[in-house]
Design a protein around this motif. Structure first.
Motif, short mmCIF file in Angstrom:
data_model
loop_
_atom_site.label_atom_id
_atom_site.label_comp_id
_atom_site.label_asym_id
_atom_site.label_seq_id
_atom_site.Cartn_x
_atom_site.Cartn_y
_atom_site.Cartn_z
N TYR A 1 0.85 -1.19 0.00
CA TYR A 1 0.00 0.00 0.00
C TYR A 1 0.88 1.23 0.00
N GLY A 2 0.48 2.24 -0.76
CA GLY A 2 1.21 3.50 -0.72
C GLY A 2 0.52 4.52 -1.60
N THR A 3 0.99 5.74 -1.54
CA THR A 3 0.45 6.80 -2.37
C THR A 3 1.58 7.53 -3.07
N THR A 4 1.28 8.10 -4.21
CA THR A 4 2.26 8.88 -4.96
C THR A 4 2.83 9.99 -4.09
N GLU A 5 1.97 10.57 -3.25
CA GLU A 5 2.37 11.72 -2.44
C GLU A 5 3.25 11.35 -1.26
N THR A 6 3.42 10.07 -1.00
CA THR A 6 4.25 9.66 0.14
C THR A 6 5.31 8.65 -0.30
N THR A 7 5.84 8.87 -1.50
CA THR A 7 6.99 8.12 -2.02
C THR A 7 6.67 6.65 -2.25
N ILE A 8 5.68 6.43 -3.06
CA ILE A 8 5.35 5.14 -3.68
C ILE A 8 4.74 4.13 -2.72
N CYS A 9 5.49 3.68 -1.74
CA CYS A 9 5.04 2.56 -0.90
C CYS A 9 5.25 2.89 0.57
N ASN A 10 4.21 2.72 1.36
CA ASN A 10 4.30 2.99 2.79
C ASN A 10 4.12 1.75 3.65
N LEU A 11 3.42 0.76 3.11
CA LEU A 11 3.14 -0.45 3.86
C LEU A 11 3.38 -1.66 2.96
N LEU A 12 3.98 -2.69 3.52
CA LEU A 12 4.26 -3.93 2.79
C LEU A 12 4.19 -5.08 3.77
N THR A 13 3.43 -6.11 3.42
CA THR A 13 3.31 -7.26 4.32
C THR A 13 4.49 -8.21 4.15
N ASP A 14 4.70 -9.01 5.17
CA ASP A 14 5.51 -10.21 5.01
C ASP A 14 4.68 -11.20 4.19
N PRO A 15 5.24 -12.33 3.80
CA PRO A 15 4.45 -13.31 3.06
C PRO A 15 3.16 -13.67 3.79
N LEU A 16 2.06 -13.68 3.04
CA LEU A 16 0.74 -13.93 3.61
C LEU A 16 0.28 -15.35 3.31
N THR A 17 -0.54 -15.88 4.22
CA THR A 17 -1.16 -17.18 4.01
C THR A 17 -2.67 -17.00 3.86
N PRO A 18 -3.34 -17.90 3.15
CA PRO A 18 -4.79 -17.78 3.00
C PRO A 18 -5.53 -17.75 4.33
N ASP A 19 -5.06 -18.51 5.31
CA ASP A 19 -5.76 -18.56 6.60
C ASP A 19 -5.79 -17.21 7.29
N GLU A 20 -4.68 -16.48 7.26
CA GLU A 20 -4.66 -15.19 7.95
C GLU A 20 -5.39 -14.11 7.18
N CYS A 21 -5.79 -14.40 5.93
CA CYS A 21 -6.50 -13.42 5.10
C CYS A 21 -7.96 -13.78 4.90
N ALA A 22 -8.45 -14.72 5.67
CA ALA A 22 -9.84 -15.17 5.49
C ALA A 22 -10.84 -14.04 5.70
N ASP A 23 -10.52 -13.11 6.60
CA ASP A 23 -11.42 -12.00 6.90
C ASP A 23 -10.95 -10.69 6.30
N GLY A 24 -10.04 -10.73 5.35
CA GLY A 24 -9.53 -9.52 4.72
C GLY A 24 -8.01 -9.57 4.62
N VAL A 25 -7.47 -8.79 3.69
CA VAL A 25 -6.03 -8.79 3.44
C VAL A 25 -5.42 -7.53 4.06
N PRO A 26 -4.49 -7.68 5.00
CA PRO A 26 -3.90 -6.50 5.66
C PRO A 26 -3.04 -5.69 4.71
N LEU A 27 -2.84 -4.42 5.05
CA LEU A 27 -2.04 -3.53 4.22
C LEU A 27 -0.54 -3.70 4.46
N GLY A 28 -0.16 -4.14 5.65
CA GLY A 28 1.25 -4.41 5.89
C GLY A 28 1.88 -3.54 6.95
N ASP A 29 3.21 -3.67 7.05
CA ASP A 29 4.00 -2.92 8.02
C ASP A 29 4.70 -1.76 7.31
N LEU A 30 5.17 -0.81 8.10
CA LEU A 30 5.76 0.41 7.54
C LEU A 30 6.97 0.11 6.65
#
Length: 572
Positions: free
Chosen positions: A284-313
């Motif tokens: 996740y990120g915006t053009t106005e904040t230098t491309i990328c602000n959040l990035l997850t570690d590798p995700l598994t389907p089980d931890e994303c069953a209720d939605g996909v997180p945006l990640g860590d700083l």
């Protein structure tokens, strides 16, 4: 790592990995030794044509020359902007004039070394009426500009963002580390060069001594073509869009190690599919904040069953949530768990270039700040995207985040993607927005989707119309074309008098609810009918000849069969 240290990292890669592949195109491979020679040749030319700090235009072609030009501009200390010849003459002339561009790097005869052309000689060069507007910038060390990027304009008029040098280094360094980029990695350069996603793809590759694969756009077409490209060029690192990930199927012949979703909301079905063949990340990120602000570690389907997180700083910065008007839910006392994402700190770009100068991203105290316009929710310490603030809908007296409903729909087994809009209940272009409509891709039936949504959402958030579609329409900028979706509902039911009454009523009920398999044994309200659609149903029935039908008839009918019988008896 700053831009100067990015240049140092690339120079180290050129020195230490000279025989390794730096760039691969559809017809040549360029080693780091050759790449270094081409960059040196171009930067030497550029230094005779532009001063450090002056903007340079780069023709946005999918060639090795464009990558050499970008790197050479950084070596020469010149900020750059990509200019796509396919854009309108007025768009490109505005870029050249507003940034006071005097020279443009162009690809010539597929040579890896760009030629330098005077901007005034180009077909889309600035006209005399257009005057430079790059004023108000007194560059200090903290304000040096790395590049300009123009937003897509999907949320209004396109804006020119001036991105500072300093934040870039940490962003790239974090990507190299988290994505385990090595000299054995091969990154597909997927993003259009006029989209800032290309910056991370290019720089995480070249600073790590990896190989950047640069191909014509037709070889990146989502689906079978992209799948073949990933196989043929042994791509290990891919960052692409939700649409491309949905439309493309992984195969055993792919060499993928890391796949990153960027540029839009990620769905659980995408995680399930791609995590089987590679480490899957959401960004996740915006053009106005230098491309990328959040990035997850590798995700598994089980931890994303209720939605996909945006990640860590990622990079340098901090974030917090500011309250926005929502539905009747209450947040935890004294703590905002849903609100607009606000980003502060070193990652924030310089500002927008406007007709009166630079509008800096600063608060009243002079601190760097950018309000993203994105509504997110914090759950168990993780952030989840809900919706754009300016896409919040007001329907039936409630303020609704359509992204929340889309995310809930995508948690239903058999749903791959969903889009929620506010429309007139009868599908007309002129009507008031009195209905929530959910369009979805997947094998689930409309009944199954409705049942799922009723089990996880408050009643006022459940769409009146749930409609299965074969494909989502997209705009040129890769955004879902909601106008095209709305237009798809405007077909009128068959009013031929020869069509039996039962079929006419079924056609109306199906169109008003999206339940394409609605039958005579169904109760209109069980399949999605509500007070507003009941009024529309009655109006349409009158247009079809049942002049004495009323809302009470629909309310009292046990099912559609009993409604048909009642109306048929009156017509006898």
């Amino acid at each position: 790592m700053t831009q100067s240290s990015i240049v140092s990292a690339i120079e180290n890669a050129i020195l230490n990995f000279a025989p390794y592949d730096a760039l691969a195109t559809d017809d040549e491979v360029i080693t780091y030794r050759q790449f270094g020679e081409y960059v040196d040749e171009f930067s030497a030319k550029l230094q005779t044509s532009a001063k450090p700090g002056e903007f340079v235009g780069i023709e946005a072609t999918r060639t090795a020359a464009a990558i050499v030009a970008m790197t050479g501009a950084m070596v020469a200390g010149c900020p750059f902007v990509f200019i796509d010849p396919r854009d309108s003459r007025s768009q490109n002339a505005s870029k050249i004039a507003s940034l006071d561009i005097k020279v443009v790097a162009r690809t010539a005869d597929r040579s890896p070394v760009p030629v330098i052309a005077a901007a005034s000689t180009l077909p889309w060069g600035a006209t005399e009426e257009q005057q430079p507007r790059l004023v108000g910038v007194e560059p200090g060390d903290d304000d040096r500009i790395a590049y300009a990027i123009h937003t897509s304009g999907s949320t209004g008029e396109p804006k020119c963002v001036l991105v500072r040098v300093d934040p870039l280094g940490q962003v790239i360094q974090d990507h190299v580390r988290r994505l385990a980029v090595t000299t054995r990695s091969r990154t597909l350069q997927f993003a259009r060069l006029t989209f800032d996603g290309c910056i991370t793809e290019i720089l995480w590759t070249l600073t790590a001594g990896a190989c950047l694969v640069v191909l014509p756009e037709q070889q990146l077409r989502p689906g079978g073509m992209l799948g073949a490209t990933l196989e043929d060029f042994r791509i290990t690192h891919l960052k692409t869009t939700p649409f491309a990930l949905t439309a493309t199927e992984p195969t055993p012949g792919m060499s993928l190690q890391h796949v990153i979703n960027g540029g839009g909301a990620c769905r659980p079905a995408v995680v399930r599919k791609w995590s089987e063949v590679a480490a899957f990340h959401n960004a996740y990120g915006t053009t106005e904040t230098t491309i990328c602000n959040l990035l997850t570690d590798p995700l598994t389907p089980d931890e994303c069953a209720d939605g996909v997180p945006l990640g860590d700083l990622v990079g340098e910065g901090a974030l917090h949530l500011e309250p926005v008007p929502t539905g009747p839910e209450e947040t935890a006392a004294g703590r905002v768990t849903r609100g607009e994402l606000v980003i502060t700190g070193g990652c924030v770009a310089l500002g927008y270039l406007t007709s009166t100068g630079v509008r800096r991203f600063l608060d009243g105290s002079g601190a760097r700040i950018y309000r993203t316009g994105d509504v997110v929710e914090e759950r168990d310490g993780r952030l989840y995207f809900l919706e754009r603030v300016d896409r919040q809908l007001k329907v039936r007296g409630y303020r609704i985040d359509p992204g929340e409903i889309e995310s809930a729909a995508c948690r239903c087994p058999g749903v791959v993607e969903a889009v929620v809009t506010a429309e007139s209940h009868d599908g007309s272009a002129q009507g008031s927005a009195d209905a929530l409509v959910c369009y979805y891709l997947g094998a689930a039936t409309a009944r199954e989707v409705r049942g799922h949504l009723e089990s996880v959402l408050d009643g006022y958030k459940v769409p009146s119309v749930i409609q299965q579609i074969d494909a989502l329409p997209y705009t040129r900028n890769g955004k879902v074309d909601r106008d095209a979706l709305r237009a798809s509902r405007r077909a009128e039911p068959d009013s031929d008098a020869a069509v039996p009454a039962a079929e006419q009523i079924l056609q109306l009920a199906r169109r008003l609810t999206g339940t394409t398999d609605a039958g005579l044994e169904d109760n209109f309200f069980d399949i999605g009918g509500d007070s507003a659609s009941t009024v529309i149903l009655v109006t349409k029935l009158k247009e079809l000849g049942w002049m004495d039908v009323g809302v009470r008839d629909v309310l009292r009918a046990e099912n559609l069969r009993s409604l048909v019988l009642e109306l048929s008896e009156r017509s006898a």
